[in-house]
Design an enzyme around this catalytic site. Structure first.
Site, PDB file in Angstrom:
ATOM      1  N   TRP A 108       6.141   4.511  -1.822  1.00  0.00           N
ATOM      2  CA  TRP A 108       4.651   4.733  -1.940  1.00  0.00           C
ATOM      3  C   TRP A 108       4.344   5.932  -2.721  1.00  0.00           C
ATOM      4  CZ3 TRP A 108       2.019   0.909  -0.943  1.00  0.00           C
ATOM      5  CH2 TRP A 108       2.002  -0.082  -0.434  1.00  0.00           C
ATOM      6  N   ASP A 178      -0.560  11.936   1.255  1.00  0.00           N
ATOM      7  CA  ASP A 178      -0.669  10.479   1.669  1.00  0.00           C
ATOM      8  C   ASP A 178      -0.329  10.296   2.953  1.00  0.00           C
ATOM      9  OD1 ASP A 178      -0.873   7.620   2.172  1.00  0.00           O
ATOM     10  OD2 ASP A 178       0.345   7.081   0.572  1.00  0.00           O
ATOM     11  N   LYS A 202      -2.422   1.312   9.991  1.00  0.00           N
ATOM     12  CA  LYS A 202      -1.169   1.751  10.369  1.00  0.00           C
ATOM     13  C   LYS A 202      -1.502   2.481  11.619  1.00  0.00           C
ATOM     14  CE  LYS A 202       0.396   0.605   6.418  1.00  0.00           C
ATOM     15  NZ  LYS A 202       0.722   1.495   5.200  1.00  0.00           N
TER      16      LYS A 202
HETATM   17  C1  LIG Z   1       0.475   1.217   3.765  1.00  0.00           C
HETATM   18  C2  LIG Z   1       0.733   2.060   2.904  1.00  0.00           C
HETATM   19  C3  LIG Z   1      -0.045   2.462   1.522  1.00  0.00           C
HETATM   20  C4  LIG Z   1      -0.866   1.192   0.955  1.00  0.00           C
HETATM   21  O1  LIG Z   1      -2.126   1.006   1.858  1.00  0.00           O
HETATM   22  P1  LIG Z   1      -3.094  -0.037   1.030  1.00  0.00           P
HETATM   23  O2  LIG Z   1      -4.306   0.144   2.261  1.00  0.00           O
HETATM   24  O3  LIG Z   1      -2.552  -1.489   1.546  1.00  0.00           O
HETATM   25  O4  LIG Z   1      -3.265   0.230  -0.031  1.00  0.00           O
HETATM   26  C5  LIG Z   1       0.183   3.647   0.923  1.00  0.00           C
HETATM   27  N1  LIG Z   1       0.703   4.542   1.246  1.00  0.00           N
HETATM   28  C6  LIG Z   1       1.383   4.419   2.575  1.00  0.00           C
HETATM   29  C7  LIG Z   1       2.221   5.916   2.974  1.00  0.00           C
HETATM   30  C8  LIG Z   1       1.466   3.331   3.359  1.00  0.00           C
HETATM   31  O5  LIG Z   1       2.018   3.433   4.499  1.00  0.00           O
END
Ligand SMILES: *Cc1c(COP(=O)(O)O)cnc(C)c1O
Length: 368
Positions: A108, A178, A202
């Site tokens: 990511w 993030d 998540k």
């Molecule tokens: C799932 C995830 C993303 C991507 O998320 P989207 O909403 O599908 O763009 C980005 N960073 C992390 C750490 C993730 O777990």
């Protein structure tokens, strides 16, 4: 394998995202789906500018502020476009012609750095690729540029299962994080960050809304020439209501955050609960004489996502399909890395983890 569950019965769902939601939340949403109490219509059927929706978005924000102790000099925004749009919006709004430092600890952050490069200059100051993304850097390995626009990390790499225990000190350079897969998994000091964001699907709610917590001085950085919906400052000024927000997803965030506070008792308790669940699973992996191999180095492994492998790909497949028959679903690893992955977010009950552990022990006995 053991008994088959009926088709329409909920199973233990280890999906990495969109992921399991708390059952009481789904039940409440179900009960209110046709008609919000006192409103006479579903949350999906009323104006976002109505008296019906106002307490929902305000309640969701208040809950987020309370759970994470967000100080007054931070805005809480509800955006669309997922985490991926933030990979672009962050450099669009914050670079201001300078370069940003990226700490690449897995898939990511790698993606975030390449998206940022489309917009401006990035420096990857550490790349875990050579250590197969098994660990995060130590503080002595990190040399941040004092003139960087911001420094960027991911608190939990969802695919590799690597999690920060504490965060690097970047001095006066704002730290951007993030936290898509570990927000609300434990208490966190928001003042360490200039911007802290997470897509909802998540650990916060359904797909469709992204939480962005951003400090006032960074809101001020948004450049003039940006479309409104990509412009943090304009969005903040309109309290995330520049246009129609994802009303249903925000409603679900309100229910999930209520559940975290009222049913779970706040993030200290959530943390204890998560640590215990993760320990159960890692103990099975660690005591399997190498039959199950975790991905991340022990000190850095995640309490949210647990990737692991069996001795062969055939056994991985057999495990996954038999686990599914036993009511343990969505255990396949990310398409980019294979193997298996058990995501054990806040909403995964302890019984689900215990059932997986028992299945793993049983599987070794039969196939080891
Ligand atoms: C799932 C995830 C993303 C991507 O998320 P989207 O909403 O599908 O763009 C980005 N960073 C992390 C750490 C993730 O777990």
């Amino acid at each position: 394998m053991s008994h088959q569950r009926p088709e329409n019965q909920r199973q233990y769902n280890f999906s990495a995202g969109p992921a399991v939601l708390p059952l009481p939340v789904l039940q409440k949403a179900q009960a209110e789906l046709l008609c919000l109490p006192g409103i006479g219509a579903s949350v999906m059927e009323v104006s976002h500018r109505s008296k019906a929706f106002e307490p929902i978005i305000e309640g969701a924000e208040a809950n987020v502020r309370s759970l994470l102790r967000v100080p007054d000099n931070y805005r809480v925004l509800f955006l669309q476009g997922g985490a991926l749009l933030q990979f672009g919006m962050i450099p669009m709004n914050l670079l201001g012609g300078k370069a940003a430092d990226y700490v690449v600890t897995g898939s990511w952050t790698s993606k975030a750095a390449s998206e940022a490069k489309i917009i401006g200059k990035t420096n990857v100051i550490w790349n875990g690729k050579d250590v197969f993304y098994k660990r995060k850097p130590t503080s002595s390995e990190l040399k941040f540029n004092a003139d960087a626009a911001y420094a960027y990390i991911c608190s939990n790499e969802t695919i590799e299962g690597v999690q920060y225990q504490d965060f690097p000190d970047t001095g006066s350079v704002p730290l951007v994080c993030d936290a898509s897969s570990d927000i609300f998994c434990k208490p966190v000091d928001i003042t360490q960050f200039g911007l802290y964001f997470a897509c909802a699907q998540k650990n916060v709610g359904p797909a469709g809304v992204t939480l962005v917590i951003i400090r006032d001085d960074l809101v001020e950085r948004s450049p003039e020439k940006l479309p409104s919906l990509l412009h943090y400052k304009k969005i903040a000024e309109q309290k995330s209501m520049l246009n129609t927000p994802p009303c249903f997803a925000i409603y679900m965030v309100k229910l999930v955050t209520e559940w975290l506070m009222d049913d779970m008792g706040g993030l200290e308790k959530v943390y204890a609960f998560n640590k215990e669940k993760a320990a159960l699973l890692y103990d099975v992996i660690d005591n399997s004489n190498g039959y199950y191999k975790g991905h991340a180095d022990k000190e850095y492994r995640s309490i949210m996502n647990v990737p692991f492998r069996l001795p062969s790909e055939e056994l991985d497949k057999k495990f996954e399909s038999e686990a599914k028959s036993a009511g343990l679903i969505m255990l396949s690893g990310h398409r980019s890395v294979g193997g298996l992955r058990a995501s054990i977010y806040n909403a995964m009950p302890r019984e689900g983890v215990v059932a997986l552990c028992n299945f793993m022990l049983d599987f070794v006995k039969k196939n080891g």
